[in-house]
Design a protein around this motif. Structure first.
Motif, short mmCIF file in Angstrom:
data_model
loop_
_atom_site.label_atom_id
_atom_site.label_comp_id
_atom_site.label_asym_id
_atom_site.label_seq_id
_atom_site.Cartn_x
_atom_site.Cartn_y
_atom_site.Cartn_z
N ALA A 193 0.83 -1.21 0.00
CA ALA A 193 0.00 0.00 0.00
C ALA A 193 0.87 1.26 0.00
O ALA A 193 1.93 1.28 0.63
N PRO A 194 0.43 2.30 -0.69
CA PRO A 194 1.24 3.53 -0.79
C PRO A 194 1.66 4.10 0.56
O PRO A 194 2.79 4.57 0.72
N GLU A 195 0.75 4.10 1.54
CA GLU A 195 1.11 4.66 2.84
C GLU A 195 2.17 3.83 3.55
O GLU A 195 2.98 4.35 4.34
N VAL A 196 2.20 2.53 3.25
CA VAL A 196 3.24 1.66 3.82
C VAL A 196 4.58 1.95 3.17
O VAL A 196 5.62 2.03 3.85
N VAL A 197 4.58 2.11 1.85
CA VAL A 197 5.82 2.46 1.14
C VAL A 197 6.35 3.80 1.64
O VAL A 197 7.57 3.96 1.86
N ALA A 198 5.47 4.75 1.86
CA ALA A 198 5.89 6.08 2.33
C ALA A 198 6.54 5.97 3.71
O ALA A 198 7.57 6.61 3.97
N ALA A 199 5.95 5.18 4.59
CA ALA A 199 6.52 5.02 5.93
C ALA A 199 7.86 4.30 5.87
O ALA A 199 8.80 4.66 6.60
N MET A 200 7.98 3.30 5.01
CA MET A 200 9.26 2.60 4.84
C MET A 200 10.34 3.58 4.39
O MET A 200 11.48 3.52 4.86
N THR A 201 9.98 4.46 3.49
CA THR A 201 10.94 5.44 2.96
C THR A 201 11.36 6.41 4.05
O THR A 201 12.55 6.71 4.20
N ASP A 202 10.40 6.90 4.82
CA ASP A 202 10.70 7.88 5.87
C ASP A 202 11.49 7.26 7.03
O ASP A 202 12.28 7.96 7.68
N MET A 203 11.29 5.95 7.28
CA MET A 203 11.87 5.32 8.47
C MET A 203 12.98 4.34 8.13
O MET A 203 13.41 3.56 8.99
N ALA A 204 13.46 4.35 6.90
CA ALA A 204 14.41 3.33 6.45
C ALA A 204 15.62 3.17 7.36
O ALA A 204 16.06 2.05 7.66
N GLU A 205 16.17 4.29 7.82
CA GLU A 205 17.40 4.20 8.61
C GLU A 205 17.19 3.49 9.95
O GLU A 205 18.14 2.99 10.55
N ARG A 206 15.93 3.37 10.38
CA ARG A 206 15.66 2.70 11.65
C ARG A 206 15.96 1.20 11.58
O ARG A 206 16.10 0.55 12.61
N ILE A 207 16.10 0.66 10.38
CA ILE A 207 16.44 -0.76 10.24
C ILE A 207 17.80 -1.06 10.86
O ILE A 207 18.10 -2.20 11.21
N GLU A 208 18.62 -0.04 11.04
CA GLU A 208 19.97 -0.25 11.55
C GLU A 208 20.00 -0.69 13.00
O GLU A 208 21.02 -1.18 13.47
N LEU A 235 13.07 -2.58 -1.82
CA LEU A 235 14.16 -2.20 -0.92
C LEU A 235 14.94 -1.01 -1.47
O LEU A 235 15.31 -0.10 -0.73
N VAL A 236 15.18 -1.03 -2.77
CA VAL A 236 15.94 0.06 -3.39
C VAL A 236 15.11 1.34 -3.42
O VAL A 236 15.59 2.42 -3.08
N THR A 237 13.85 1.23 -3.83
CA THR A 237 12.98 2.41 -3.95
C THR A 237 12.79 3.13 -2.62
O THR A 237 12.79 4.37 -2.57
N THR A 238 12.64 2.38 -1.55
CA THR A 238 12.39 2.98 -0.24
C THR A 238 13.67 3.44 0.46
O THR A 238 13.59 4.14 1.49
N GLY A 239 14.83 3.05 -0.05
CA GLY A 239 16.08 3.41 0.60
C GLY A 239 16.54 2.40 1.63
O GLY A 239 17.63 2.55 2.21
N LEU A 240 15.76 1.34 1.88
CA LEU A 240 16.19 0.31 2.83
C LEU A 240 17.47 -0.38 2.37
O LEU A 240 18.34 -0.72 3.19
N ALA A 241 17.60 -0.58 1.06
CA ALA A 241 18.79 -1.26 0.55
C ALA A 241 20.06 -0.50 0.88
O ALA A 241 21.13 -1.11 1.05
N GLU A 242 20.00 0.80 1.00
CA GLU A 242 21.18 1.59 1.33
C GLU A 242 21.72 1.24 2.71
O GLU A 242 22.90 1.48 3.00
N HIS A 243 20.86 0.66 3.55
CA HIS A 243 21.28 0.30 4.91
C HIS A 243 21.59 -1.18 5.05
O HIS A 243 22.32 -1.55 5.98
N PRO A 249 21.79 -0.55 -4.77
CA PRO A 249 21.35 0.72 -5.36
C PRO A 249 22.49 1.48 -6.03
O PRO A 249 22.23 2.27 -6.95
N THR A 250 23.72 1.27 -5.61
CA THR A 250 24.85 1.94 -6.24
C THR A 250 24.95 1.58 -7.72
O THR A 250 25.40 2.40 -8.54
N LEU A 251 24.49 0.39 -8.08
CA LEU A 251 24.57 -0.05 -9.47
C LEU A 251 23.69 0.78 -10.40
O LEU A 251 23.90 0.80 -11.61
N ARG A 252 22.71 1.48 -9.86
CA ARG A 252 21.83 2.27 -10.72
C ARG A 252 22.57 3.42 -11.40
O ARG A 252 22.12 3.95 -12.41
#
Length: 477
Positions: A193-208, A235-243, A249-252
């Motif tokens: 769902a879009p609101e879930v993707v948005a939250a994943m994007t905003d909170m991605a760094e919390r995966i650390e 993972l790449v779209t939301t920024g989770l992959a960066e963590h 994502p660097t390959l893009r």
């Protein structure tokens, strides 16, 4: 009755003997029991296996007291998180693997890598703490009562992943749920769902704050799913992959040296899908898939712009192997898995080093020797790495690899390619040269191995003569 309901009833009736028997024991002890989460979801999808998840208001010690006289085996390794496991066999049925978890909630503080577990008082409290609505359904037992306070059935029908409460609250309670969103999208082929993707994007760094082991386990489930590309792209779209996997994502940012695709990232995902197509049906190969995903991660660091306008990535396979080892260690992969993946990354260009001409016996032996037990996977990875849209070029590469496999088969009939060794072993070398164990023996052994790779098997007399010739030139004064 809808098709979904019919599938669910069929699946639930199949497990009813063990589920009802267990539920009546809980009822007799004054507690409730419900099939919950993934088990209910899978029953509705018509794919319920013999791994069953239950939830109860009984505390773990009370659960143990109920199941120990009933189960064939009991384990309490998850009891700190409120979970008791057991195994039960019924006549004429395979074993059921059962997990029973006390109603609970769990949350991380801002720095902890382990969730704090507290117990709930009702199934509704338990379900609202579940990760997604499709996993927040239950069937109260005995006597089937469907419990769906968050619209999980509707979301299942729509093939969408939503959270029971706000996604921000859900991911705040357990950041690993962001990885699970990508994993379930890949496993179930659902949309997020879009609101879930948005939250994943905003909170991605919390995966650390989540341990590397838990992240790795979710990544593995995603990789071996039927649709890993879907989860990886999320993972790449939301920024989770960066963590968790920043090399992806660097390959893009990179352009493939053959200009076959928009970027190396797209090429990598295609290689992964083509490698999957070469697997045995129903047998996903984690090592092969991770090697496909990582095979080109050395390109960003080795990119060079040549004078003629071409882009080169010289030795990216060696750099990529080093980077792969570092990333896999950080994610706590077992040493044998790490070794196999990095070796495949290192060798994935070896085939192209020989061009498309006829392979010599020596080249074939060295290829087989270097691949060792990974030869079959290397075949699949190398074939998958051809993503050119030029049909003539693709056909030429395929014929060249067909030729290599034929040469390997031909030589295998004549020689022991799976275990290439010198024609003289270390003991024979020491005896013939009259030397004790030491570096000289190792050098002599490696020389004899090179002769074996270059010329094939030698008879004993020829091997002895070759060793003595080498000794004449290399014996210490």
């Amino acid at each position: 009755m809808s098709a979904v309901q019919r599938r669910a009833v069929t699946e639930l009736l199949r497990v009813a003997p063990v589920a009802d028997d267990l539920a009546r024991r809980f009822e007799a002890a004054g507690y409730t029991l419900a099939l919950v989460g993934g088990s209910v979801r899978d029953a509705l999808l018509g794919r319920l296996g013999n791994d069953l998840d239950f939830t109860t208001d009984a505390r773990p010690e009370q659960v143990l007291a109920i199941v120990r006289p009933w189960a064939d085996a009991v384990w309490d390794v998850g009891i700190a998180f409120g979970t008791v496991g057991c195994r039960k066999r019924l006549a004429g049925s395979p074993d059921y693997q059962i997990e029973i978890t006390t109603y609970r909630s769990e949350a991380y503080d801002r720095t902890s890598r382990k969730p704090e577990v507290s117990y709930g008082d009702s199934i509704e409290d338990d379900l609202v703490r579940r990760d997604f609505t499709v996993n927040a359904m239950a069937v109260a037992l005995p006597g089937i009562t469907f419990v769906d306070p968050h619209g999980g059935l509707a979301d299942l029908a729509a093939r969408v992943l939503r959270t029971p409460g706000t996604p921000e609250a859900s991911f705040g309670d357990d950041p690993l749920r962001m990885m699970r969103a990508a994993r379930f999208a890949a496993q179930l082929d659902f949309e997020v769902a879009p609101e879930v993707v948005a939250a994943m994007t905003d909170m991605a760094e919390r995966i650390e704050i989540v341990s590397a082991e838990r992240v790795r386990d979710e990544l593995n489930k995603l990789i071996v799913s039927d649709h890993p590309r879907k989860g990886l792209e999320l993972l790449v779209t939301t920024g989770l992959a960066e963590h968790v996997l920043p090399e992806l994502p660097t390959l893009r940012l990179e352009v493939d040296e053959h200009h076959r695709h928009k970027d190396v990232y797209e090429h990598t995902l295609i290689v992964l899908e083509q490698a999957m197509a070469l697997e045995q049906p129903g047998e996903p190969d984690l090592v092969l898939r991770l090697a496909a995903l990582l095979h080109d991660i050395g390109k960003p660091r080795t990119r060079r712009f040549e004078a003629d306008g071409r882009v080169s990535f010289h030795h990216h396979e060696m750099v990529g192997a080093h980077m792969s080892r570092k990333r896999l260690k950080a994610l706590k992969y077992p040493k044998d898995v790490t070794d196999d993946i990095t070796r495949l990354v290192e060798l994935h260009l070896r085939f192209h080093g020989y061009g498309t001409g006829e392979w010599t016996d020596s080249a074939v032996r060295r290829y087989v020797r270097d691949a060792g037990p990974l030869l079959d996977r290397l075949h699949k990875l190398t074939r998958s790495d051809c993503t050119t849209r030029n049909k003539r070029k693709a056909a030429t590469l395929a014929r060249a690899y067909d030729s290599l496999e034929e040469r390997i088969a031909q030589l295998a009939e004549q020689e022991e390619l799976d275990s290439i060794r010198p024609d003289l072993d270390g003991n024979e070398i020491m005896k013939l040269l009259e030397v004790p164990p030491g570096p000289l023996v190792g050098k002599a052994y490696r020389h004899m191995l090179e002769l074996r790779l270059e010329h094939g098997p030698m008879d004993h007399e020829t091997a002895v003569a070759a060793l003595r010739e080498w000794w004449t030139a290399n014996a210490p004064a």
